[in-house]
Design an enzyme around this catalytic site. Structure first.
Site, mmCIF file in Angstrom:
data_model
loop_
_atom_site.group_PDB
_atom_site.id
_atom_site.type_symbol
_atom_site.label_atom_id
_atom_site.label_comp_id
_atom_site.label_asym_id
_atom_site.label_seq_id
_atom_site.Cartn_x
_atom_site.Cartn_y
_atom_site.Cartn_z
ATOM 1 N N GLU A 11 -12.702 -20.190 -1.559
ATOM 2 C CA GLU A 11 -13.097 -19.106 -0.658
ATOM 3 C C GLU A 11 -12.715 -19.480 0.768
ATOM 4 O O GLU A 11 -12.936 -20.611 1.201
ATOM 5 C CB GLU A 11 -14.607 -18.817 -0.704
ATOM 6 C CG GLU A 11 -15.096 -18.132 -1.957
ATOM 7 C CD GLU A 11 -16.559 -17.705 -1.865
ATOM 8 O OE1 GLU A 11 -17.041 -17.476 -0.721
ATOM 9 O OE2 GLU A 11 -17.201 -17.605 -2.910
ATOM 10 N N ASP A 65 -24.841 -12.586 -2.119
ATOM 11 C CA ASP A 65 -24.282 -11.628 -1.166
ATOM 12 C C ASP A 65 -23.411 -10.588 -1.852
ATOM 13 O O ASP A 65 -22.232 -10.428 -1.536
ATOM 14 C CB ASP A 65 -23.480 -12.392 -0.096
ATOM 15 C CG ASP A 65 -22.991 -11.474 1.020
ATOM 16 O OD1 ASP A 65 -23.654 -10.453 1.285
ATOM 17 O OD2 ASP A 65 -21.941 -11.781 1.605
ATOM 18 N N ASN A 75 -15.471 -23.818 -0.702
ATOM 19 C CA ASN A 75 -15.651 -22.529 -0.021
ATOM 20 C C ASN A 75 -15.901 -22.835 1.452
ATOM 21 O O ASN A 75 -16.932 -23.427 1.791
ATOM 22 C CB ASN A 75 -16.848 -21.760 -0.599
ATOM 23 C CG ASN A 75 -16.615 -21.285 -2.025
ATOM 24 O OD1 ASN A 75 -15.565 -21.526 -2.610
ATOM 25 N ND2 ASN A 75 -17.597 -20.600 -2.578
ATOM 26 N N ASN A 134 -21.779 -21.492 -8.373
ATOM 27 C CA ASN A 134 -21.178 -21.067 -7.106
ATOM 28 C C ASN A 134 -22.123 -21.386 -5.954
ATOM 29 O O ASN A 134 -23.249 -20.907 -5.908
ATOM 30 C CB ASN A 134 -20.899 -19.565 -7.100
ATOM 31 C CG ASN A 134 -20.327 -19.129 -5.750
ATOM 32 O OD1 ASN A 134 -19.166 -19.382 -5.453
ATOM 33 N ND2 ASN A 134 -21.152 -18.498 -4.923
ATOM 34 N N GLU A 135 -21.646 -22.220 -5.052
ATOM 35 C CA GLU A 135 -22.351 -22.576 -3.817
ATOM 36 C C GLU A 135 -23.798 -23.005 -4.051
ATOM 37 O O GLU A 135 -24.722 -22.526 -3.385
ATOM 38 C CB GLU A 135 -22.279 -21.434 -2.803
ATOM 39 C CG GLU A 135 -20.870 -21.158 -2.318
ATOM 40 C CD GLU A 135 -20.819 -20.183 -1.138
ATOM 41 O OE1 GLU A 135 -21.853 -19.571 -0.823
ATOM 42 O OE2 GLU A 135 -19.742 -20.057 -0.540
ATOM 43 N N TRP A 151 -11.045 -15.236 -0.131
ATOM 44 C CA TRP A 151 -12.197 -14.359 -0.355
ATOM 45 C C TRP A 151 -12.030 -13.143 0.524
ATOM 46 O O TRP A 151 -12.099 -13.250 1.730
ATOM 47 C CB TRP A 151 -13.494 -15.095 -0.012
ATOM 48 C CG TRP A 151 -14.725 -14.333 -0.426
ATOM 49 C CD1 TRP A 151 -15.574 -13.635 0.373
ATOM 50 C CD2 TRP A 151 -15.217 -14.184 -1.757
ATOM 51 N NE1 TRP A 151 -16.581 -13.079 -0.367
ATOM 52 C CE2 TRP A 151 -16.383 -13.396 -1.680
ATOM 53 C CE3 TRP A 151 -14.789 -14.634 -3.006
ATOM 54 C CZ2 TRP A 151 -17.130 -13.051 -2.805
ATOM 55 C CZ3 TRP A 151 -15.530 -14.299 -4.110
ATOM 56 C CH2 TRP A 151 -16.688 -13.513 -4.008
ATOM 57 N N TYR A 162 -15.630 -21.467 5.653
ATOM 58 C CA TYR A 162 -15.494 -20.363 6.603
ATOM 59 C C TYR A 162 -15.518 -20.885 8.034
ATOM 60 O O TYR A 162 -16.028 -20.233 8.938
ATOM 61 C CB TYR A 162 -16.609 -19.338 6.376
ATOM 62 C CG TYR A 162 -16.481 -18.626 5.051
ATOM 63 C CD1 TYR A 162 -15.634 -17.527 4.906
ATOM 64 C CD2 TYR A 162 -17.187 -19.061 3.936
ATOM 65 C CE1 TYR A 162 -15.498 -16.881 3.695
ATOM 66 C CE2 TYR A 162 -17.059 -18.419 2.722
ATOM 67 C CZ TYR A 162 -16.217 -17.332 2.599
ATOM 68 O OH TYR A 162 -16.087 -16.687 1.392
#
Length: 615
Positions: free
Chosen positions: A523, A167, A483, A428-429, A568, A485
């Site tokens: 994040e 992204d 991370n 990452n992820e 983030w 959200y």
């Protein structure tokens, strides 16, 4: 270890010519430039292109901005005749994502990977005391063999298009400095430093300490290493390609309180210096003990950001002015750390972090480990979603893994001596929701331990798709990076209040699985349009961002094993186009032109009140 690991220095034996500036530039959509003689005769219809810079945002037409395929840079370089007694090399600090280098029509180098430096040796092809044509074919196509990962799609009209599994915008080109280097035939090729503290830390952050070192050279002459303090006084000296520098009272490098020595490495023949190189050196230690990340034996609390090398017009091109501004706004807000998401940053950024006392989690460009063009949404899906597991693809083992291993080797070789680097982020992820991820991850974690002489902690950023109880590789990590959200991609809008309990429940489960590890949130955030206000709050408003952060901070403060928060993102940044993005990702605490949103003041109040270290 290869010479490209050493940062270029002018010394009594080394010279540098800066080749930054305007180069000839031309697209090669048919991939016929080499057979058409571009490497030998120059580009047939070039425009001027600044180096370093991403090429995309220089243009005003969409076709050029989105171009995918081969693209060429060229310029003429004068090589002094007095350099013929040594080595002459071109150093590229970064060519994204791969590059072939030609000098006077002869192929002299190939490099895969857009974020680490490489050399092109010129001695056999150069015209001494004359002008030489340097041509570089860069390619920015994405695949499972590139880091970051993605795909390249060809339209019915034959136009290639990048399909990122990540992204952020696929900026490319000669995005970092290019230099012409002169060095002796017998030269220093690599240096490793390993500092250690030998006694209690006394007043003034001083302690007995030593620094072990290993030097690689191309010859057999004697090597000597001296250490000089900031006043220019020599404080330690040793001889041999391996040795120890002993300091009776070392001034320690500390978080937001940096002290740097200068280490001079020389190859000598009696009184004659055959080669000389130097670097700055911070004396500090990093360990993990229980729930704590220890710097010089003291627990630290990480406050800071995930970031991007991203700015208007420059794209991902290195900009020393923007770099300095980023450090100034991080200092203003009370930050002490950042992660180099999602690729190794320019070396100049790490030297600035060394000088400013910032703690850096250094990340390999291992992003896009989920076959999705909507990864920011699919990353939040449960395992039972229909997304195939990335690591089940045989091409991941045959293409991605070798590229990943090489990228890790080059990252550690480049950054292993920086005091600011306290940990490695190895992925990452990644989609670690399936057991197929484990044998892949084991190879990467084992290689990182083998490569780093300082033995820094290793981790990866865990993604929502692989929550506690689903993730299959967490036991490999020395500390956990999450991370999350919840409240944005998951349970956003009027359901944000539910997100708090979901995340709390997960944190309790994590603590049962990993009761003896520290956790860092690497994040968390919401897309927010500067100046958009709503009462009551709605998503994308500054009020919603504030409420989201307050929720996250309540959770962080509830667990003493949460030892860091890196939001983030530092600034808004460019992404590919899509209905979920309005001219890029708007999760920045600051805008893309580095001005604060409302949330910056909340974070400043919080972070300036939280000590960097606990006694």
């Amino acid at each position: 270890m290869s010479f490209e690991a050493l940062y270029p220095r002018v010394t009594r034996t080394r010279r540098i010519e800066d080749l930054c500036g305007v180069w000839d530039f031309q697209f090669d959509p048919e991939g016929t430039g080499e057979e058409s003689g571009w490497a030998k005769d120059g580009l047939p219809d070039p425009i001027g292109m600044p180096v370093p810079a991403s090429f995309a945002d220089v243009f005003t037409d969409k076709t050029s901005r989105e171009y995918t395929g081969d693209l060429w840079y060229a310029r003429r370089v004068f090589v002094p005749g007095e350099w013929r007694q040594g080595n002459v090399d071109l150093r590229f600090d970064g060519a994204t994502h791969r590059a072939d280098v030609f000098c006077n029509g002869q192929h002299v180098a190939f490099h895969e990977g857009g974020f680490t430096p490489f050399l092109a040796h010129l001695n056999e092809v150069v015209r001494w005391n004359d002008w030489n044509l340097v041509a570089v074919r860069v390619n920015n196509e994405l695949s499972l063999g590139s880091l970051p990962c993605g795909a390249t799609w060809t339209s019915p009209a034959g136009v290639k298009m990048a399909v990122p599994y990540f992204d952020f915008f696929n900026y490319a080109g000669l995005q970092r400095p290019v230099r012409l280097l002169a060095s002796p035939i017998e030269r220093i090729e690599d240096v490793s430093f390993v500092p250690a503290i030998d006694g209690p830390v006394r007043e003034g952050k001083r302690a007995a300490a030593h620094v072990d070192y290993v030097v690689s050279t191309t010859g057999a002459h004697e090597v000597e290493v001296t250490l000089v303090d900031q006043a220019g006084v020599e404080v330690a000296r040793s001889q041999g390609v391996e040795g120890t520098l002993t300091l009776e009272s070392a001034r320690l490098w500390d978080v937001r309180d940096a002290y740097l020595y200068t280490a001079y490495v020389r190859i000598v023949d009696g009184e004659t210096i055959l080669d000389e190189w130097y670097d700055t050196l911070g004396v500090r230690t990093v360990h993990i003990e229980g729930h704590d990340i220890l710097l010089n034996g003291r627990p630290v609390y990480l406050k800071g950001f995930g970031r991007h090398e991203d700015s208007n017009v420059h794209g991902r091109g290195f900009d020393p002015v923007m770099n300095k501004r980023d450090f100034e706004i991080m200092k203003w807000i009370g930050a002490n750390s950042f992660r180099t998401s999602h690729y190794p940053y320019a070396e100049e950024q790490l030297y600035e972090a060394d000088r400013e006392g910032f703690l850096v989690i250094d990340e390999v460009a291992a992003v896009g480990f989920m076959k999705s063009t909507k990864n920011f949404l699919d990353a939040a899906k449960a395992k039972d979603g229909k997304l195939p597991n990335f690591f089940e693809d045989p091409e991941v083992l045959s293409q991605t893994l070798p590229a990943h291993r090489q990228a890790l080797r080059e990252l550690v070789a480049r950054d292993k001596n920086h005091a600011c680097v306290i940990a490695w982020s190895l992925m990452n992820e990644p989609d670690t929701s399936d057991a197929a991820a484990l044998p892949y991850a084991e190879q990467i974690f084992d290689l990182a331990a083998e490569l780093d002489p300082q033995g820094r902690p290793r981790s990866y950023t865990n993604v929502t798709r692989a929550r506690a109880g689903v993730d299959t590789i967490h036991h490999l990590a020395d500390f956990m990076m999450l991370n999350r959200y919840d409240g944005w991609y998951v349970l956003g809008g009027p359901r944000m209040h539910e997100a708090e309990q979901v995340l709390r429940d997960e944190m309790e489960q994590w603590h049962e699985l990993e009761p003896d590890k520290p956790f860092v949130f690497t994040e968390y955030g919401t897309d927010t349009v500067q100046g958009m206000h709503k009462l009551p709050s709605v998503m994308w408003s500054e009020e919603y961002q504030k409420e989201f952060y307050e929720l996250q901070h309540r959770i962080f403060d509830s667990y003493d094993w949460v030892v860091g928060e890196q939001t983030w993102n530092l600034c808004d940044f460019q992404t590919g186009e899509g209905i979920m993005r309005v001219d890029g990702n708007k999760k920045g605490v600051f805008t893309r032109d580095r001005q604060p949103k409302m949330i910056a003041y909340l974070l400043r109040d919080r972070w300036t009140s939280i000590p960097d270290c606990r006694d």
